[in-house]
Write an enzyme that holds these catalytic residues in place. Structure first.
Site, PDB file in Angstrom:
ATOM      1  N   TYR A 146      -2.664   8.389   7.560  1.00  0.00           N
ATOM      2  CA  TYR A 146      -3.176   7.201   7.134  1.00  0.00           C
ATOM      3  C   TYR A 146      -4.028   7.224   5.754  1.00  0.00           C
ATOM      4  CZ  TYR A 146      -1.112   5.012  11.373  1.00  0.00           C
ATOM      5  OH  TYR A 146      -0.402   4.776  12.151  1.00  0.00           O
ATOM      6  N   ASN A 176      -6.674   6.266   4.479  1.00  0.00           N
ATOM      7  CA  ASN A 176      -8.052   6.510   4.258  1.00  0.00           C
ATOM      8  C   ASN A 176      -8.507   8.022   4.548  1.00  0.00           C
ATOM      9  OD1 ASN A 176      -8.254   3.839   4.071  1.00  0.00           O
ATOM     10  ND2 ASN A 176      -9.432   3.455   5.646  1.00  0.00           N
ATOM     11  N   ASN A 196      -9.380   3.760  -1.141  1.00  0.00           N
ATOM     12  CA  ASN A 196      -9.958   4.866  -0.099  1.00  0.00           C
ATOM     13  C   ASN A 196      -9.177   6.047  -0.111  1.00  0.00           C
ATOM     14  OD1 ASN A 196     -12.019   3.022   0.767  1.00  0.00           O
ATOM     15  ND2 ASN A 196     -10.765   1.839   2.110  1.00  0.00           N
ATOM     16  N   ASP A 247      -0.739   2.944  -5.287  1.00  0.00           N
ATOM     17  CA  ASP A 247      -0.879   1.109  -5.700  1.00  0.00           C
ATOM     18  C   ASP A 247      -2.273   1.092  -6.289  1.00  0.00           C
ATOM     19  OD1 ASP A 247      -2.214   1.919  -2.838  1.00  0.00           O
ATOM     20  OD2 ASP A 247      -2.766  -0.116  -2.750  1.00  0.00           O
ATOM     21  N   HIS A 276       0.785  -1.158  -0.170  1.00  0.00           N
ATOM     22  CA  HIS A 276      -0.041  -0.001  -0.016  1.00  0.00           C
ATOM     23  C   HIS A 276       0.906   1.258  -0.134  1.00  0.00           C
ATOM     24  CE1 HIS A 276      -4.250   0.806  -0.065  1.00  0.00           C
ATOM     25  NE2 HIS A 276      -4.359   0.920   1.185  1.00  0.00           N
TER      26      HIS A 276
END
Length: 193
Positions: A68, A70, A116, A95, A25
């Site tokens: 993060y 999201n 996300n 990604d 990710h």
């Protein structure tokens, strides 16, 4: 060529912390870290953008959101607003499950495809009219644990393929960021992958 034709902000998506540093990710972070190294840019934490940021001699800004994945938009939107960078001059590196490992696709606008980080950026910018570099990480397969897959380290051969894809993008970064996005898209998207 006007400045409107140029990328002003390159954003690499990922998750902060040593525990995520090698996750699939985090390929966006990997690219921005290498770009910063090549451009001799020192990335530093900036609370008002919730990220690590720096500026190249050319004026190009780099950003790694530390929110993060999201919540990536909570970093990208304030940074773009502060420097008056329009969404169309923002390049987001992320990604991509729907591409084979090591594939590269450049894209202008479009949906978030369930990613996300992109969803958050679209929500916070109020548009999906930004540029993307999609770095293929492959897919674990139907019914498999996608979250576990993206939050795990790729095997050595896959990491080599991803690193080669990052190198390819960076070898073309001047064209990509200086008004040649469409030209670079035609070249890179037609590679045999």
């Amino acid at each position: 060529m006007s400045s409107a034709d140029c990328v002003q902000l390159v954003v690499g998506l990922g998750n902060p912390g040593a525990g995520h540093a090698e996750d699939r990710h985090n390929v966006g972070f990997w690219l921005v870290d290498e770009l910063a190294r090549r451009l001799k840019v020192d990335l530093r934490g900036e609370a008002k953008y919730k990220g690590e940021t720096g500026r190249a001699a050319s004026g190009l800004r780099l950003l790694k959101p530390m929110t993060y994945m999201n919540l990536s938009g909570e970093s990208v939107a304030p940074c773009a607003a502060y420097f008056r960078i329009p969404p169309a001059a923002v390049l987001v590196v992320h990604d991509e499950l729907d591409l084979p490992v090591g594939a590269v696709r450049l894209k202008r606008g479009g949906g978030h495809g369930g990613h996300n980080g992109l969803r958050s950026i679209e929500q916070m910018l109020g548009t999906n009219d930004f540029l993307r570099v999609r770095l293929g990480i492959g897919h674990p397969g139907v019914g498999r644990d996608v979250a576990g897959y993206v939050l795990s380290r790729p095997p050595a051969a896959e990491r080599e393929a991803i690193d080669a894809a990052i190198a390819l993008v960076l070898d073309n970064i001047e064209t990509i960021t200086n008004g040649g996005f469409s030209r670079a898209m035609n070249t890179l998207n037609q590679r045999g992958q």
